[in-house]
Design an enzyme around this catalytic site. Structure first.
Site, PDB file in Angstrom:
ATOM      1  N   ARG A 208       7.121  23.310  13.882  1.00 32.53           N
ATOM      2  CA  ARG A 208       8.220  23.893  13.116  1.00 32.53           C
ATOM      3  C   ARG A 208       8.782  22.812  12.200  1.00 32.53           C
ATOM      4  O   ARG A 208       9.262  21.773  12.656  1.00 32.53           O
ATOM      5  CB  ARG A 208       9.301  24.417  14.070  1.00 32.53           C
ATOM      6  CG  ARG A 208      10.640  24.745  13.410  1.00 32.53           C
ATOM      7  CD  ARG A 208      10.549  25.813  12.330  1.00 32.53           C
ATOM      8  NE  ARG A 208       9.918  27.046  12.753  1.00 32.53           N
ATOM      9  CZ  ARG A 208      10.544  28.031  13.381  1.00 32.53           C
ATOM     10  NH1 ARG A 208      11.823  27.919  13.683  1.00 32.53           N
ATOM     11  NH2 ARG A 208       9.886  29.129  13.703  1.00 32.53           N
TER      12      ARG A 208
ATOM     13  N   GLU B 220       3.483  30.591   9.053  1.00 34.26           N
ATOM     14  CA  GLU B 220       4.636  31.474   8.916  1.00 34.26           C
ATOM     15  C   GLU B 220       5.690  30.800   8.050  1.00 34.26           C
ATOM     16  O   GLU B 220       5.759  29.564   7.972  1.00 34.26           O
ATOM     17  CB  GLU B 220       5.267  31.829  10.276  1.00 34.26           C
ATOM     18  CG  GLU B 220       4.442  32.761  11.118  1.00 34.26           C
ATOM     19  CD  GLU B 220       5.203  33.297  12.333  1.00 34.26           C
ATOM     20  OE1 GLU B 220       6.455  33.268  12.332  1.00 34.26           O
ATOM     21  OE2 GLU B 220       4.533  33.729  13.288  1.00 34.26           O
TER      22      GLU B 220
ATOM     23  N   ASP C 261       6.109  27.237   9.839  1.00 40.50           N
ATOM     24  CA  ASP C 261       5.242  26.996  10.983  1.00 40.50           C
ATOM     25  C   ASP C 261       3.901  26.512  10.465  1.00 40.50           C
ATOM     26  O   ASP C 261       3.285  27.152   9.595  1.00 40.50           O
ATOM     27  CB  ASP C 261       5.056  28.272  11.816  1.00 40.50           C
ATOM     28  CG  ASP C 261       6.308  28.636  12.609  1.00 40.50           C
ATOM     29  OD1 ASP C 261       7.240  27.812  12.653  1.00 40.50           O
ATOM     30  OD2 ASP C 261       6.340  29.739  13.176  1.00 40.50           O
TER      31      ASP C 261
ATOM     32  N   ARG D 177      -0.219  30.610  22.390  1.00 44.86           N
ATOM     33  CA  ARG D 177       1.066  30.635  21.686  1.00 44.86           C
ATOM     34  C   ARG D 177       1.883  29.409  22.055  1.00 44.86           C
ATOM     35  O   ARG D 177       2.092  29.115  23.227  1.00 44.86           O
ATOM     36  CB  ARG D 177       1.845  31.896  22.056  1.00 44.86           C
ATOM     37  CG  ARG D 177       1.087  33.188  21.793  1.00 44.86           C
ATOM     38  CD  ARG D 177       1.818  34.376  22.371  1.00 44.86           C
ATOM     39  NE  ARG D 177       1.961  34.274  23.818  1.00 44.86           N
ATOM     40  CZ  ARG D 177       2.720  35.078  24.562  1.00 44.86           C
ATOM     41  NH1 ARG D 177       3.417  36.033  23.971  1.00 44.86           N
ATOM     42  NH2 ARG D 177       2.782  34.920  25.861  1.00 44.86           N
TER      43      ARG D 177
ATOM     44  N   LYS E 204      -2.025  39.627  15.082  1.00 45.96           N
ATOM     45  CA  LYS E 204      -0.604  39.676  15.396  1.00 45.96           C
ATOM     46  C   LYS E 204       0.102  40.710  14.525  1.00 45.96           C
ATOM     47  O   LYS E 204      -0.311  40.980  13.393  1.00 45.96           O
ATOM     48  CB  LYS E 204       0.046  38.305  15.227  1.00 45.96           C
ATOM     49  CG  LYS E 204      -0.159  37.640  13.875  1.00 45.96           C
ATOM     50  CD  LYS E 204       0.370  36.199  13.910  1.00 45.96           C
ATOM     51  CE  LYS E 204       0.075  35.447  12.624  1.00 45.96           C
ATOM     52  NZ  LYS E 204       0.535  34.042  12.682  1.00 45.96           N
TER      53      LYS E 204
ATOM     54  N   ARG F  14       5.426  22.652  19.004  1.00 46.52           N
ATOM     55  CA  ARG F  14       5.584  23.493  20.188  1.00 46.52           C
ATOM     56  C   ARG F  14       4.210  23.698  20.814  1.00 46.52           C
ATOM     57  O   ARG F  14       3.381  24.435  20.280  1.00 46.52           O
ATOM     58  CB  ARG F  14       6.253  24.808  19.799  1.00 46.52           C
ATOM     59  CG  ARG F  14       7.677  24.581  19.259  1.00 46.52           C
ATOM     60  CD  ARG F  14       8.176  25.714  18.424  1.00 46.52           C
ATOM     61  NE  ARG F  14       7.348  25.908  17.235  1.00 46.52           N
ATOM     62  CZ  ARG F  14       7.476  26.940  16.404  1.00 46.52           C
ATOM     63  NH1 ARG F  14       8.397  27.868  16.638  1.00 46.52           N
ATOM     64  NH2 ARG F  14       6.690  27.054  15.349  1.00 46.52           N
TER      65      ARG F  14
ATOM     66  N   LYS G 118       5.589  36.652   8.268  1.00 44.30           N
ATOM     67  CA  LYS G 118       4.141  36.477   8.369  1.00 44.30           C
ATOM     68  C   LYS G 118       3.483  36.556   6.989  1.00 44.30           C
ATOM     69  O   LYS G 118       2.719  35.687   6.588  1.00 44.30           O
ATOM     70  CB  LYS G 118       3.547  37.553   9.281  1.00 44.30           C
ATOM     71  CG  LYS G 118       4.183  37.683  10.660  1.00 44.30           C
ATOM     72  CD  LYS G 118       3.920  36.494  11.531  1.00 44.30           C
ATOM     73  CE  LYS G 118       4.314  36.740  12.983  1.00 44.30           C
ATOM     74  NZ  LYS G 118       5.749  37.005  13.184  1.00 44.30           N
TER      75      LYS G 118
ATOM     76  N   ASN H 187       9.659  31.228   8.126  1.00 43.54           N
ATOM     77  CA  ASN H 187      10.750  31.860   8.862  1.00 43.54           C
ATOM     78  C   ASN H 187      12.053  31.752   8.081  1.00 43.54           C
ATOM     79  O   ASN H 187      12.506  30.654   7.760  1.00 43.54           O
ATOM     80  CB  ASN H 187      10.903  31.196  10.234  1.00 43.54           C
ATOM     81  CG  ASN H 187       9.685  31.432  11.117  1.00 43.54           C
ATOM     82  OD1 ASN H 187       9.601  32.434  11.811  1.00 43.54           O
ATOM     83  ND2 ASN H 187       8.732  30.521  11.060  1.00 43.54           N
TER      84      ASN H 187
END
Length: 314
Positions: A209, A280, A272, A232, A159, A224, A124, A282
């Site tokens: 993504r 984000e 993301d 979400r 979050k 997504r 994050k 990842n």
């Protein structure tokens, strides 16, 4: 090559969508030998980092998909590459594993992604290094700061910094309903730091993504898309994955970050992006290989193994 995968239990794999399985299948098709172990199998013994690993063979069967040899203690530097594919939570046990992997590197092991780089890139908080691509963001444990951020931006997302799969994400709209309860719960009464961001309406079109492999960009993203009534898009939270070409903005973000992150020892990264904003970075065990390949025909696993072979040969 002898490839060792540090993973969650093999019996937990959903092979029809698991990206680690896609890596294994591609590597095996090229004649590489596969080994697997979990964090609990690692030890520092007599000054050497070893893992009680099992050589595995893929069967081609969807249910009983592998056969495993008897476990054997092996120094990690005896593998050509060790792939860190353990899912979060990124708790202290995860951190301890990165310490052992870093010791193994000092003994000659090749680890991807590099353990120090994983530790240095909270998934994050790392977006703060690329603030030109982020929506307004606050990181704090202070309730007054969060309330002021809400008053300024109205519609916000809150979050935890260590969540995965969309867990612990809350939206609070302009009316501020339940803001106090959300702050108390997420910060654990001010004892834990969280992230707060301005809500990005484009989430209805998907949380994209974008995969970076060996400093290069996969040309398709997996958007997504949240199910009805959700904010979400994570597949684990019921989102629907739709592969699509990268937009100009997606490419701008990805091509800026890709070489920098590769230089830091991150062979595989999942960005993301919601709308025009990076949300984000990842680095633990990025996924979506199989979904992108199935919908576009672009072989993500082949691109990954190409990059792995090149990195080991370098």
């Amino acid at each position: 090559m002898k490839l060792a995968f540090l993973t969650d239990p093999l019996d937990s794999f959903k092979t029809y969508k698991d990206s680690t399985f896609a890596m294994m299948r591609e590597a095996a098709s090229r004649g590489h030998r596969l080994f697997a172990f979990g964090p609990e199998d690692m030890a520092l013994e007599n000054g050497q980092v070893v893992a009680r690993s099992r050589e595995i063979r893929l069967t081609g069967d969807s249910e009983h998909w592998y056969q495993a040899a008897a476990p054997q203690d092996t120094p990690l530097q005896q593998f050509d590459a060790v792939l860190q594919r353990k899912d979060p939570p990124f708790d202290m046990e995860y951190v301890y594993a990165t310490y052992l992997l870093e010791l193994a590197e000092q003994q000659g092991a090749r680890v991807f992604n590099r353990p120090a780089a994983i530790r240095s890139h909270n998934e994050k908080l790392s977006i703060a290094q690329f603030s030109q691509f982020t929506a307004p963001t606050l990181v704090t444990r202070d309730a007054a700061r969060i309330r002021a951020f809400h008053a300024s931006h109205g519609d916000i997302i809150l979050k935890p910094l260590d969540g995965m799969g969309g867990s612990g994400i809350f939206r609070v709209r302009e009316d501020g309903l339940n803001l106090g309860s959300v702050i108390e719960g997420l910060t654990q009464l001010g004892s834990r730091t969280i992230m707060v961001q301005r809500y990005i309406p484009e989430i209805v079109h998907g949380d994209k993504r974008i995969l970076l492999i060996g400093g290069k960009v996969v040309p398709f993203a997996l958007a997504r898309i949240p199910q009805q009534g959700e904010v979400r898009g994570n597949l684990a939270a019921g989102g629907t994955g739709v592969a699509q070409p990268l937009s100009e903005r997606d490419l701008e973000i990805a091509q800026t970050l890709a070489p920098q992150l590769a230089q830091r020892g991150l062979l595989l990264v999942g960005l993301d992006v919601i709308g025009s904003y990076l949300t984000e970075v990842n680095v633990t065990s990025p996924t979506c290989f199989q979904e992108i390949t199935a919908q576009t025909g672009f072989d993500v696993a082949a691109m990954f193994v190409d990059a792995l072979e090149a990195a080991v040969a370098a």
